[in-house]
Enzyme design. Structure first.
Site, PDB file in Angstrom:
ATOM      1  N   CYS A 401      -8.014  -0.068   8.697  1.00  0.00           N
ATOM      2  CA  CYS A 401      -6.721  -1.123   9.127  1.00  0.00           C
ATOM      3  C   CYS A 401      -5.844  -1.265   7.942  1.00  0.00           C
ATOM      4  O   CYS A 401      -5.391  -2.327   7.816  1.00  0.00           O
ATOM      5  CB  CYS A 401      -7.342  -2.658   9.238  1.00  0.00           C
ATOM      6  SG  CYS A 401      -8.508  -2.633  10.791  1.00  0.00           S
ATOM      7  N   ASN A 402      -5.680  -0.296   6.969  1.00  0.00           N
ATOM      8  CA  ASN A 402      -4.806  -0.162   5.941  1.00  0.00           C
ATOM      9  C   ASN A 402      -3.792   0.933   6.050  1.00  0.00           C
ATOM     10  O   ASN A 402      -3.947   1.840   5.341  1.00  0.00           O
ATOM     11  CB  ASN A 402      -5.296  -0.328   4.648  1.00  0.00           C
ATOM     12  CG  ASN A 402      -4.481  -0.705   3.491  1.00  0.00           C
ATOM     13  OD1 ASN A 402      -3.306  -0.182   3.617  1.00  0.00           O
ATOM     14  ND2 ASN A 402      -4.966  -1.283   2.447  1.00  0.00           N
TER      15      ASN A 402
END
Ligand SMILES: Cc1ncc(COP(=O)(O)O)c(C=O)c1O
Length: 478
Positions: A401-402
């Protein structure tokens, strides 16, 4: 080094010579045996503390005892079942402020479902207007990236501060010019993580005051930092600090917090009202008046039965000592870095490419990397996950999620990405994306140590890594 079981004792003594401070953390081994025995009886090698920490059995027992011995109704009434739980909720709130050394005159603790919930509260309530600015680092969780959609919808500018390889830090000589982008007298928000959930980099807390001095409100995402580092809010004064409690002590899930400076909170514009957030709302009068302080931001009924478990969890961490946890993580990560980076195939090619700092300086317990086969080709991270799972190792793969950190680490450029997103496919699946960036890794492997990690965990991971030496790539199986 050879990582078979016969060499473990020698490796352990070499480790203690290099990292003598580990001895001061030994009581965590006893704690693991008494409180987290299920890890070892089930043979788990848990290396996803950045995903979520683990809970001690005593946390559950205390919480279950409290629930089974009391009758708790919905808080915020004054009936006999409501008052005691209201008191426990307020105790949990005070214990959060105390844990972070946050003065109640300066900060409030707003309970949310998780760190993302805390971030959404800031995003939807920040009074961005045309010409205002949302500044954020490439290195950010998607729940921080997502705030840009609120900013965009209200006509604010959005600027990303890039990272510099190989350490994946920000070039601080450039930062001052980014801070100059603040619109004078405007509503400007700067967001960055205290610790990257991708690379483990710890970005300087000094940026908080520097940005504030130039007209920014500062959102410090502390979700990946606070499980193993002290955040002292009497020393640092970020305006907004989102976090999730399960990342700190495993239980309960479903509860997070937004620590907010009262002054910054007062400037927000809540876009709606809900049960619990108003003093008065009228249907026929078509008016509502927001409650004060944290009450204006806690929508509906809180997760009240779980909130006492937050106080229990914080006490658990305090009992162990955050400095002890921090030191243990530092030693284990140092050893992992030393050993992983030394692994080579027989032709001298390195097995591993690390994304982020290669020593323990200004980094936490999260490592992102990819494995390479003997011909120098990246081994698909999904294959690594499959093989690790067979060895009962829990690790994480993908971009965590980055995406900003992932794109920088994996060398994915803007034109390449824009071309992928401009394909005529109505919906881009992960496989479409992988094919589009053909030849490059679409993700990485993440391992992270934490609260009750021990030397055996990281040794077992090194055994796994060594099994990949001299490997020729094979396909991922469904
Ligand atoms: C740095 C960081 N910020 C925010 C989040 C979001 O946390 P949650 O999924 O608990 O909302 C995470 C979760 O991994 C994280 O690592």
């Amino acid at each position: 080094m050879n990582y078979d079981n016969g060499h473990a004792d020698a490796a352990f003594s070499a480790f203690l010579q290099t990292y003598p401070a580990f001895e001061t953390t030994r009581h965590l081994d006893d704690l693991r045996a008494s409180e987290y025995a299920r890890l070892d009886t089930q043979g788990h090698i848990y290396l996803d503390y950045t995903g979520g920490s683990l809970y001690a059995i005593s946390q559950l027992r205390q919480h279950m005892a409290l629930l089974s011995e009391n009758v708790f109704g919905n808080p915020h009434s004054s009936n006999p079942t409501s008052l005691p739980i209201t008191a426990l909720v307020e105790r949990a709130r005070c214990s959060v402020l105390e844990f972070f050394n946050a003065s109640p005159e300066e900060y409030v603790a707003i309970f949310t479902p998780n760190a993302s919930g805390a971030l959404k509260l800031v995003g939807e309530s920040f009074c961005f207007g045309p010409g205002d600015h949302y500044l954020l680092t490439f290195d950010n969780h998607n729940s921080v990236n997502g705030i840009r959609e609120f900013a965009r919808a209200r006509g604010a500018e959005i600027t990303y501060v890039p990272l510099v390889l190989p350490e994946m830090r920000v070039d601080e000589t450039q930062l001052a010019s980014y801070f100059d982008l603040a619109r004078p007298g405007g509503r400007n928000l700067f967001a960055y993580p205290a610790q990257s959930n991708f690379s483990g980099v710890q970005h300087p807390l000094e940026w908080i005051a520097q940005a504030q001095a130039k007209g920014w409100d500062v959102l410090l995402d502390a979700a990946a930092f606070v499980p193993t580092n002290r955040l002292d809010l009497s020393r640092w004064h970020p305006d907004f600090v989102p976090l999730s409690f399960y990342k700190m002590f495993g239980y309960p899930t479903g509860v997070g917090c937004l620590l907010a400076r009262q002054e910054a909170l007062a400037k927000l514009c809540r876009p709606w009202f809900a049960g619990g957030t108003i003093t008065v709302a009228s249907v026929q009068g078509d008016r509502h008046y927001l409650a004060q302080s944290e009450a204006a931001f806690e929508d509906g009924t809180l997760n009240y039965l779980n909130l006492p478990a937050v106080e229990i969890g914080l006490k658990h961490i305090q009992g162990i000592g955050l400095e002890t946890i921090h030191e243990r993580v530092r030693c284990l990560v140092g050893w992992l870095l030393d050993n992983l980076l030394a692994l080579q195939h027989r032709n001298g090619k390195p097995l591993v490419r690390l994304y982020g700092p290669s020593n323990t300086n200004r980094r936490g317990g999260t490592l992102a990397l990819n494995f390479y086969d003997i011909s120098g080709q990246p081994i698909d991270h999904r294959l690594i996950e499959q093989q690790a799972s067979r060895a009962n190792i829990s690790l994480r793969t993908g971009c965590f999620c980055n995406p900003g950190a992932g794109e920088m680490a994996l060398g994915l450029s803007k034109p390449e990405l824009v071309a992928c997103f401009n394909q005529p496919t109505p919906h881009l699946t992960f496989d479409d994306f992988r094919l589009c960036i053909d030849g490059k890794s679409s993700g990485a492997v993440r391992i992270s140590v934490g609260l009750v990690s021990n030397l055996a965990d990281v040794y077992r991971f090194m055994q796994f890594a060594e099994s990949l030496v001299d490997q020729v790539s094979v396909q991922v199986t469904a």
